[in-house]
Design a protein around this motif. Structure first.
Motif, PDB file in Angstrom:
ATOM      1  N   TRP A 491       0.846  -1.189   0.000  1.00 51.58           N
ATOM      2  CA  TRP A 491       0.000   0.000   0.000  1.00 51.58           C
ATOM      3  C   TRP A 491       0.883   1.240   0.000  1.00 51.58           C
ATOM      4  O   TRP A 491       1.909   1.287   0.681  1.00 51.58           O
ATOM      5  CB  TRP A 491      -0.894   0.050   1.237  1.00 51.58           C
ATOM      6  N   GLU A 499      -8.363   2.349   3.525  1.00 49.34           N
ATOM      7  CA  GLU A 499      -9.123   1.106   3.394  1.00 49.34           C
ATOM      8  C   GLU A 499      -9.714   0.677   4.733  1.00 49.34           C
ATOM      9  O   GLU A 499     -10.828   0.144   4.787  1.00 49.34           O
ATOM     10  CB  GLU A 499      -8.222   0.010   2.823  1.00 49.34           C
ATOM     11  N   PHE A 504     -12.755  -2.099   5.163  1.00 52.20           N
ATOM     12  CA  PHE A 504     -12.305  -3.293   4.457  1.00 52.20           C
ATOM     13  C   PHE A 504     -11.586  -4.272   5.381  1.00 52.20           C
ATOM     14  O   PHE A 504     -11.625  -5.477   5.154  1.00 52.20           O
ATOM     15  CB  PHE A 504     -11.362  -2.926   3.311  1.00 52.20           C
TER      16      PHE A 504
END
Length: 586
Positions: A491, A499, A504
Motif C-alpha cells: 500500500w 481502506e 475493508f
C-alpha cells in the motif's frame, strides 16, 4: 407543509418497523454496505434539479424520456392488480415501467404486428411472415427484434426511450437521495462496510431509525425555515421533491427487506423487539463477552481511531466478510511500514513510503492438477526458474509448499522460526517479526525485544535462503522450520489507512507464529461430558463443535462476538445470492 398521504403514512410505519429490526442487531446492520460511488451533487448547490429521473437521451432519439412523460398520461396508466400490489417500488415508477412496456407493444403494432404486453414486461406478436418481439428494461431501453421470415436474417432495432449517461449527475433524483442517506446511516464519510464491534462502540445501531424519523418529518422543498426549525441546516430530504422522497422511501424499504431476506437465508435468527428489550433489562455490565471456540487463541482486535496503533509490523489485517475480489477472506501480516518515502538502499522492501505485508492464509495453487483432477499447492521448485535454483536449495526445500503473499510480483520470501540462541549460532539472519502487545505504540517500543527475541521462539523474515538450505542439509535445522511465500501486498502512504476507514479490514494483534505457519491455536476445549454416552449423540455434538481449520474464520471469531456471528453466516454461504449485493449497486 402538506399533510402526509395515506401512502406516506403506511410507508413510514413500514420503514420504522424494519429499521427497529436493524436497531437490535449490529450483525444485521453489518450486512448493509455501499459500493462507494458518489454523486457530484452537493446540498450547497441548492435543491436537486427537478425532473432528474434518468438523464438525457441520444441525439438520434425522438421519443419521450420518462421524466418528460406528460403528467396526465402517467397518471392515466392503469396498473394490473399484480403490479399494484408490488410495494418494492413506488407507484410512479411502476406506472413509468408499464408505460414503457405499452410503448414497446405500440411500436410492434407500428411495424406490422399485433403485439401484447405480457406480465414479464415483453411485447410480442405476429402478422403474416413478420414476427415482432420487444422488451422494455427499467432503464427505459426498449429492444424490438423484427424477423421478416424464416429465410431472411433478422435484425434488431433499439428503440431507446431514455439512456443513462455515464455522468453521475444524470442519476435519478430518488437514487441520489437514497445514496446520500445510506452514506449517513453508515456513519458518514467514506465508510463502505462496517464491523459489528465498530457499530456497537459508536452506538450506531439505532441510527437508521433516527434517520427515518427525521427525513419523514423534513419540510417540503422550499419550506425550510432555520429560525423556526432550530437549525440552519435542513435535512437532506428538504432538497428534493415529494415525488423523489417517496420513490427514495420505496427504494430504502426494498433494500432493507432484501438484506433481511438474505440474512434469513444465511440462517440468521431474529429476535422480537419485545424480547430484545427484556434481555436488555438484564445486568449486561457484569456479563463477560462470549468467545467462540472457533476463535484464534491470544488474538485480539485493535482500536482503529489512531492509525499509529495498527500501522506497524506484526499487525494482522483480517478482511471484512463482504470484501469481494482478490483479498476476499484474506489474513495479512504487516512486515514493514514507513510514513514517509525511503530509499531502497536503506532496506525498505516496498521501495517507498507505505506498508508492506503478505497474505498468510492462501496457498499458491499449481495450474497442473493431481491425477484425480484436484488442484494442489505449488512447490518451491515450481516457483523458481530451474537455472536459478542451486542444487543445495533444491535438495533442502524443493518440495516445500509455497503460499501466495499478494498480487505484487516479488521474489520468493522466507519466514523462519528459531530460538534466539539458534539464530545467533547459525546466523541465517533476517528481521524479527515483533508481537504487538498493546494498542499503544509508544508503550510497547521498549517491550518489542522481550516479546519477540527473548521468548522461546521468534519469527524472522527474509533471512539468507542459501545459508538456511545449508543448515537443513547439514541437519542443524529442520525443513519445517521454514515457510515460503511468493508475491506481496503493498500500500502507498495513506492507502491502507483509507481502506480501514472504509471498513475493508479489522486490525488484530496476535502471535507471530500465525504468520509463519498460516494456522493458529484455538481456545481451550470444554470438558468432555460425553464419554459415557450410550448412543453417541453427545460425541457427535462434540465433533460438530470442533474448530474448523480456517484461519480467516478463527481470526474473525477472535475479533468479537458480533464478528464471530457475521463470519459464521458468510462462511456457510452457498451459491451467489443477488440479495448480498451492495445496497446502492444500481
Amino acid at each position: 407543509m402538506a399533510p402526509p398521504t395515506a401512502v406516506a403514512r403506511t410507508l413510514y410505519r413500514s420503514l420504522l418497523r424494519t429499521a427497529r429490526q436493524y436497531g437490535q442487531s449490529p450483525v444485521l446492520c453489518s450486512l448493509l454496505h455501499r459500493t462507494g460511488r458518489t454523486d457530484r451533487w452537493d446540498p450547497k448547490q441548492g435543491p436537486y434539479p427537478c425532473g432528474h429521473r434518468g438523464g438525457g437521451r441520444d441525439s438520434s432519439d425522438n421519443s419521450t424520456k420518462p421524466s418528460d412523460i406528460p403528467e396526465e398520461e402517467l397518471h392515466s396508466v392503469r396498473l394490473p392488480p399484480e403490479s399494484a400490489r408490488d410495494l418494492s417500488r413506488g407507484y410512479d415508477e411502476l406506472r413509468r415501467t408499464h408505460y414503457r412496456h405499452t410503448r414497446a407493444a405500440g411500436r410492434g403494432e407500428e411495424l406490422g404486428a399485433s403485439a401484447a404486453v405480457g406480465d414479464d414486461g415483453t411485447a410480442s406478436g405476429s402478422s403474416g411472415n413478420v414476427i415482432v418481439e420487444g422488451s422494455a428494461a427499467d432503464d427505459g431501453t426498449i429492444k424490438i427484434e423484427i424477423i421478416p421470415g424464416d429465410d431472411l436474417d433478422s435484425h434488431l432495432e433499439e428503440y431507446v426511450m431514455s439512456k443513462f449517461r455515464n455522468g453521475s449527475n444524470d442519476r435519478p433524483s430518488h437514487e441520489v437521495l437514497f445514496r446520500k442517506l445510506l452514506q449517513e446511516v453508515m456513519g458518514g464519510g467514506d465508510a463502505q462496510m462496517r464491523f459489528p464491534s465498530h457499530i456497537v462502540s459508536d452506538n450506531d445501531a439505532g441510527r437508521l431509525e433516527e434517520v427515518v424519523r427525521r427525513e419523514f418529518r423534513a419540510p417540503a422543498l422550499g419550506e425550510w425555515d432555520g429560525s423556526v426549525m432550530g437549525s440552519s441546516v435542513p435535512p437532506i430530504s428538504a432538497y428534493f421533491t415529494n415525488d423523489s422522497r417517496r420513490e427514495a422511501a420505496f427504494l430504502a424499504l426494498r433494500e432493507l427487506n432484501r438484506k433481511l431476506v438474505w440474512a434469513e437465508s444465511l440462517g440468521m435468527k431474529f429476535m422480537s423487539v419485545a424480547r430484545k428489550r427484556k434481555n436488555d433489562g438484564k445486568d449486561e455490565a457484569t456479563a463477560a463477552p462470549k468467545r467462540s471456540r472457533q476463535a484464534a487463541k491470544d488474538v485480539y482486535p485493535m482500536r482503529t481511531n489512531s492509525p499509529s496503533s495498527y500501522l506497524r509490523p506484526g499487525t494482522f489485517l483480517v478482511a471484512h466478510p463482504l470484501l469481494p475480489g482478490y483479498f476476499s477472506r484474506a489474513v495479512i501480516v504487516i512486515l514493514e511500514h514507513t510514513d514517509v518515502a525511503a530509499d531502497e538502499d536503506e532496506g525498505n522492501l516496498s521501495g517507498a513510503g507505505g506498508t508492506y505485508g503478505v497474505i498468510v492464509n492462501r496457498p499458491s495453487m499449481s495450474s497442473v492438477p493431481t491425477d484425480n483432477g484436484a488442484l494442489r499447492p505449488r512447490a518451491l521448485r515450481e516457483v523458481l526458474r530451474p537455472d536459478c535454483i542451486p542444487p543445495i536449495l533444491r535438495r533442502s526445500f524443493g518440495d516445500s509448499t509455497v503460499r501466495e503473499g499478494g498480487p505484487v510480483n516479488v521474489s520468493v520470501q522466507m519466514l523462519s522460526i528459531a530460538s534466539p540462541d539458534t539464530e545467533e549460532a547459525l546466523g541465517i539472519g533476517g528481521t524479527v517479526l515483533p508481537m504487538v502487545l498493546s494498542d499503544d505504540r509508544d508503550e510497547q517500543l521498549e517491550h518489542i525485544s522481550a516479546a519477540a527475541v527473548d521468548s522461546d521462539l521468534a519469527v524472522y523474515f527474509n533471512g539468507d535462503l542459501v545459508k538456511a538450505a545449508g543448515q537443513v542439509f547439514e541437519g542443524k535445522m529442520d525443513r519445517d522450520d521454514f515457510s515460503f511465500l511468493v508475491g506481496a501486498s503493498v500500500w502507498s502512504v495513506g492507502q491502507l489507512q483509507s481502506e480501514i476507514e472504509r471498513g475493508f479490514w479489522i486490525p488484530c494483534r496476535g502471535p507471530p507464529q500465525i504468520a509463519y505457519s498460516g494456522m493458529c491455536e484455538h481456545l481451550e476445549e470444554e470438558e468432555d461430558t460425553s464419554a459415557s454416552s450410550a448412543n453417541g449423540k453427545e460425541r457427535k455434538d462434540e465433533k460438530k463443535k470442533r474448530p474448523k481449520p480456517d484461519l480467516w474464520l478463527s481470526m474473525m471469531c477472535a475479533a468479537g462476538e458480533g464478528e464471530a456471528e457475521l463470519a459464521q453466516l458468510i462462511a456457510d454461504e452457498g451459491e451467489y445470492d443477488v440479495n448480498g449485493e451492495a445496497c446502492d449497486d444500481f
